[in-house]
Design a protein around this motif. Sequence first.
Motif, PDB file in Angstrom:
ATOM      1  N   PHE A  86      -4.196  14.592  -9.400  1.00  0.00           N
ATOM      2  CA  PHE A  86      -5.424  13.795  -9.472  1.00  0.00           C
ATOM      3  C   PHE A  86      -6.297  14.283 -10.618  1.00  0.00           C
ATOM      4  CE2 PHE A  86      -4.803  12.086  -5.127  1.00  0.00           C
ATOM      5  CZ  PHE A  86      -5.182  10.786  -5.376  1.00  0.00           C
ATOM      6  N   TYR A 139      -2.428  -2.570  -3.256  1.00  0.00           N
ATOM      7  CA  TYR A 139      -2.176  -2.717  -4.688  1.00  0.00           C
ATOM      8  C   TYR A 139      -1.421  -4.000  -4.956  1.00  0.00           C
ATOM      9  CZ  TYR A 139      -3.576   2.134  -5.003  1.00  0.00           C
ATOM     10  OH  TYR A 139      -4.298   3.294  -4.942  1.00  0.00           O
ATOM     11  N   TRP A 183      -9.741  -2.738  -1.433  1.00  0.00           N
ATOM     12  CA  TRP A 183      -9.791  -2.098  -0.120  1.00  0.00           C
ATOM     13  C   TRP A 183      -9.694  -3.157   0.958  1.00  0.00           C
ATOM     14  CZ3 TRP A 183      -9.295   2.870   1.076  1.00  0.00           C
ATOM     15  CH2 TRP A 183      -9.510   3.813   0.063  1.00  0.00           C
ATOM     16  N   ILE A 215       6.265   3.958  -0.280  1.00  0.00           N
ATOM     17  CA  ILE A 215       7.150   5.116  -0.078  1.00  0.00           C
ATOM     18  C   ILE A 215       8.337   4.722   0.811  1.00  0.00           C
ATOM     19  CG2 ILE A 215       7.309   7.364   1.063  1.00  0.00           C
ATOM     20  CD1 ILE A 215       5.812   7.893  -1.302  1.00  0.00           C
ATOM     21  N   TYR A 258       0.849  -1.183   0.000  1.00  0.00           N
ATOM     22  CA  TYR A 258       0.000   0.000   0.000  1.00  0.00           C
ATOM     23  C   TYR A 258       0.887   1.236   0.000  1.00  0.00           C
ATOM     24  CZ  TYR A 258       1.115  -0.254   4.976  1.00  0.00           C
ATOM     25  OH  TYR A 258       1.778  -0.321   6.159  1.00  0.00           O
ATOM     26  N   LEU A 318      -0.271   5.706  -8.792  1.00  0.00           N
ATOM     27  CA  LEU A 318      -0.842   4.363  -8.595  1.00  0.00           C
ATOM     28  C   LEU A 318      -2.159   4.233  -9.348  1.00  0.00           C
ATOM     29  CD1 LEU A 318      -0.082   3.782  -4.814  1.00  0.00           C
ATOM     30  CD2 LEU A 318       0.673   2.326  -6.702  1.00  0.00           C
ATOM     31  N   HIS A 319      -2.981   5.306  -9.311  1.00  0.00           N
ATOM     32  CA  HIS A 319      -4.276   5.245  -9.991  1.00  0.00           C
ATOM     33  C   HIS A 319      -4.088   5.161 -11.507  1.00  0.00           C
ATOM     34  CE1 HIS A 319      -6.572   7.087  -6.334  1.00  0.00           C
ATOM     35  NE2 HIS A 319      -5.734   6.132  -5.999  1.00  0.00           N
ATOM     36  N   LEU A 335      -5.445   8.842   1.106  1.00  0.00           N
ATOM     37  CA  LEU A 335      -4.442   9.806   1.558  1.00  0.00           C
ATOM     38  C   LEU A 335      -4.440   9.901   3.082  1.00  0.00           C
ATOM     39  CD1 LEU A 335      -5.051  12.560  -1.136  1.00  0.00           C
ATOM     40  CD2 LEU A 335      -2.959  11.245  -0.858  1.00  0.00           C
ATOM     41  N   GLU A 395      -5.143  12.902 -13.780  1.00  0.00           N
ATOM     42  CA  GLU A 395      -5.453  11.474 -13.893  1.00  0.00           C
ATOM     43  C   GLU A 395      -6.956  11.268 -14.101  1.00  0.00           C
ATOM     44  OE1 GLU A 395      -4.075   8.838 -14.451  1.00  0.00           O
ATOM     45  OE2 GLU A 395      -5.650   7.441 -13.930  1.00  0.00           O
ATOM     46  N   ARG A 411       5.326  16.302   4.089  1.00  0.00           N
ATOM     47  CA  ARG A 411       5.872  15.277   3.194  1.00  0.00           C
ATOM     48  C   ARG A 411       4.839  14.859   2.148  1.00  0.00           C
ATOM     49  NH1 ARG A 411      10.119  14.174   1.510  1.00  0.00           N
ATOM     50  NH2 ARG A 411       9.409  12.083   1.069  1.00  0.00           N
ATOM     51  N   LEU A 412       3.578  14.940   2.539  1.00  0.00           N
ATOM     52  CA  LEU A 412       2.519  14.530   1.604  1.00  0.00           C
ATOM     53  C   LEU A 412       2.471  15.489   0.421  1.00  0.00           C
ATOM     54  CD1 LEU A 412       0.462  12.266   1.568  1.00  0.00           C
ATOM     55  CD2 LEU A 412      -1.183  13.798   2.582  1.00  0.00           C
ATOM     56  N   ASP A 418      -5.201   7.533   5.174  1.00  0.00           N
ATOM     57  CA  ASP A 418      -4.509   6.351   5.710  1.00  0.00           C
ATOM     58  C   ASP A 418      -3.004   6.572   5.682  1.00  0.00           C
ATOM     59  OD1 ASP A 418      -3.992   3.640   6.496  1.00  0.00           O
ATOM     60  OD2 ASP A 418      -3.500   3.225   4.402  1.00  0.00           O
ATOM     61  N   HIS A 419      -2.539   7.155   4.570  1.00  0.00           N
ATOM     62  CA  HIS A 419      -1.105   7.449   4.446  1.00  0.00           C
ATOM     63  C   HIS A 419      -0.669   8.423   5.548  1.00  0.00           C
ATOM     64  CE1 HIS A 419       2.617   8.189   1.990  1.00  0.00           C
ATOM     65  NE2 HIS A 419       2.641   9.212   2.832  1.00  0.00           N
ATOM     66  N   ARG A 426      -8.014   0.703  10.167  1.00  0.00           N
ATOM     67  CA  ARG A 426      -8.316   1.792   9.242  1.00  0.00           C
ATOM     68  C   ARG A 426      -8.517   1.236   7.846  1.00  0.00           C
ATOM     69  NH1 ARG A 426      -4.213   4.905  11.191  1.00  0.00           N
ATOM     70  NH2 ARG A 426      -2.865   4.073   9.592  1.00  0.00           N
ATOM     71  N   ARG A 427      -9.377   1.912   7.063  1.00  0.00           N
ATOM     72  CA  ARG A 427      -9.528   1.499   5.664  1.00  0.00           C
ATOM     73  C   ARG A 427      -8.220   1.753   4.917  1.00  0.00           C
ATOM     74  NH1 ARG A 427     -13.703   1.490   2.332  1.00  0.00           N
ATOM     75  NH2 ARG A 427     -13.374   3.458   1.260  1.00  0.00           N
ATOM     76  N   ARG A 428      -7.781   0.746   4.183  1.00  0.00           N
ATOM     77  CA  ARG A 428      -6.507   0.894   3.482  1.00  0.00           C
ATOM     78  C   ARG A 428      -6.628   0.248   2.106  1.00  0.00           C
ATOM     79  NH1 ARG A 428      -1.412  -0.561   6.872  1.00  0.00           N
ATOM     80  NH2 ARG A 428      -1.661   1.623   7.452  1.00  0.00           N
ATOM     81  N   LYS A 429      -6.041   0.895   1.123  1.00  0.00           N
ATOM     82  CA  LYS A 429      -6.114   0.374  -0.239  1.00  0.00           C
ATOM     83  C   LYS A 429      -4.815  -0.342  -0.571  1.00  0.00           C
ATOM     84  CE  LYS A 429      -7.876   2.068  -4.687  1.00  0.00           C
ATOM     85  NZ  LYS A 429      -8.097   3.297  -5.456  1.00  0.00           N
ATOM     86  N   ASP A 467       5.153  12.643  -1.096  1.00  0.00           N
ATOM     87  CA  ASP A 467       4.377  11.412  -0.856  1.00  0.00           C
ATOM     88  C   ASP A 467       3.036  11.389  -1.582  1.00  0.00           C
ATOM     89  OD1 ASP A 467       6.490  10.970   0.748  1.00  0.00           O
ATOM     90  OD2 ASP A 467       5.360  10.779   2.624  1.00  0.00           O
ATOM     91  N   GLY A 468       2.319  12.512  -1.517  1.00  0.00           N
ATOM     92  CA  GLY A 468       0.947  12.538  -2.045  1.00  0.00           C
ATOM     93  C   GLY A 468       0.879  12.232  -3.527  1.00  0.00           C
ATOM     94  N   TYR A 470      -0.038   8.654  -5.183  1.00  0.00           N
ATOM     95  CA  TYR A 470      -1.383   8.099  -5.376  1.00  0.00           C
ATOM     96  C   TYR A 470      -1.944   8.331  -6.770  1.00  0.00           C
ATOM     97  CZ  TYR A 470      -0.882   6.919  -0.579  1.00  0.00           C
ATOM     98  OH  TYR A 470      -0.411   6.353   0.570  1.00  0.00           O
ATOM     99  N   PRO A 471      -1.824   9.539  -7.317  1.00  0.00           N
ATOM    100  CA  PRO A 471      -2.251   9.684  -8.713  1.00  0.00           C
ATOM    101  C   PRO A 471      -1.496   8.725  -9.633  1.00  0.00           C
ATOM    102  CG  PRO A 471      -1.919  11.837  -7.729  1.00  0.00           C
ATOM    103  CD  PRO A 471      -1.437  10.828  -6.727  1.00  0.00           C
ATOM    104  N   TYR A 480       1.823   3.965   1.757  1.00  0.00           N
ATOM    105  CA  TYR A 480       2.838   4.380   2.716  1.00  0.00           C
ATOM    106  C   TYR A 480       4.018   3.408   2.722  1.00  0.00           C
ATOM    107  CZ  TYR A 480       5.066   5.821   7.038  1.00  0.00           C
ATOM    108  OH  TYR A 480       5.984   6.243   7.962  1.00  0.00           O
ATOM    109  N   ILE A 523      -1.256  17.909  -5.205  1.00  0.00           N
ATOM    110  CA  ILE A 523      -1.909  16.595  -5.215  1.00  0.00           C
ATOM    111  C   ILE A 523      -3.182  16.656  -6.051  1.00  0.00           C
ATOM    112  CG2 ILE A 523      -2.991  14.831  -3.797  1.00  0.00           C
ATOM    113  CD1 ILE A 523      -1.180  15.754  -1.499  1.00  0.00           C
TER     114      ILE A 523
END
Lengths: 116, 349
Positions: B73, A71, A59, A24, A19, A46-47, B34, B76, B62-63, B36-37, A66-69, A39-40, A43-44, A21, B69
């Motif tokens: 998105f 891959y 998911w 990274i 996942y 990964l998508h 995000l 994408e 860091r995010l 969760d991260h 916690r909900r976590r996605k 870091d952010g 996600y784009p 985090y 972001i």
Amino acid sequence: MAASAAPLVLSILAEGDSYGYAIIKRVGELSGGELEWTDGLLYPLLHRLERQGLVDSRWGASETGRRRKYYALTDPGRGAIAQHRAQWSTVAAALEAAWDKARVELRSAGPAGARA
Amino acid sequence: MSAPELSSLDDQVALWRGHMERRGAVDGRDVDELEDHLRGHIEALTAAGLSEEEAFLVAVKRLGSQDAIAHEFAQENSRRLWKQLVLGGAPSRPADARAGGLAAVAFAVAGGLLARLTVAVDASEEFWLRNVSLIGFAALIAYLLWRRPPSRGVLAATLVCFAVVAAAANAIPLTTGSDALVVTALHVPILTWLVVLLAYTGDRWRTVDGRMDAVRFTGEWVIYMALLAIGGGVLTAVTLGVSSAAGVDAAHVVESWILPIAAAGAVVIAAWLVESKQSVIENMAPVLARVFTPLFALTFAALVVVVLVGGSPGALDRDTLLICDGVLIIAVGLILYSLTARPDGARAG
């Protein structure tokens, strides 16, 4: 994100499902802390890989619930890694050759330039 | 780790979440991911000895900036903005019956029926000039009060204000066709709208945020109303065209049935759209305000020239003054709205 991001993410997923985090963190470990992404922006990326069918997502829940996605690499993803490997080897070889030549020229031009 | 600290971290994460969700391109599930991260990183940092506050700041930093972001998105998901507009859903909140479209439709139908009944009782021009906004906004006020029930005091104040406006609109003796009647028709809606805003802000009417939200609501509502009106106009034109091709004169039906019901219904639906599709229009409304402010400034300058060329202000005819009045109302609206438009990235991150 650098061009190296996609092959790096795919290769990390080849080690096993993961996942954001954790990916990274793994990038940091693999590069000895040299590669630091925003870091952010992972996600784009990964998508995009998911849209291209190179990874799958589902998911799940983290250890704390916690909900976590998560891959996972797909078969086309594995193929993409092979392609990336071939491309990066070519690029690396070309760069090495260019630098070798530059080193030779630098050696001959450098002292001469210093004397002038 | 004491309890107040924990809740303050949750508050900070919730605040960050709220800002992120308002970005059009990032939907609720992306923000879940995000978050969760963010929380994972905060946990790792606090385990390494940082305080929660420090950990939060480092993890957010860091995010990356929310702008960056959201921009990634958006690239994408360039189609998602349209999907939101058409299918709705984002930012997805837990199901709330009072936020649902069904309730809005029910209030819209009630408003439409009220308008239709009033047309059936009294369709005289004078009556409508005096009361059109009161009838049109009645269902909207009811909807807003039901959607977020205010305290009794505010509820009572809203109803009393509505009654006062209604009394004022109808008490003054005016002759049909007089300019005074036109002025009344122009200003009663503004008073009624103030009542609508009171119903909208509810208990928050005393706070700056509540009032700013009310102004934003006004601007966005006007935009949705205009969009609905364009759609409705096209539909009506097509209906009229088809029925005249079939040899039926539908003008009467349109005028006494479809128009009042649709217009009164649209008032409520527009308000519901403002609430539920906020993130979509929020990107559009400030842009529109910025486009139209200079244009209206030019129009108003032209008007001033007309007034000056036309001779002494005392000799101006009432029509010109009425137009000035109307333009001023629009100008006030535009300026207020531009002021409340959230600057991009304000307080984000």
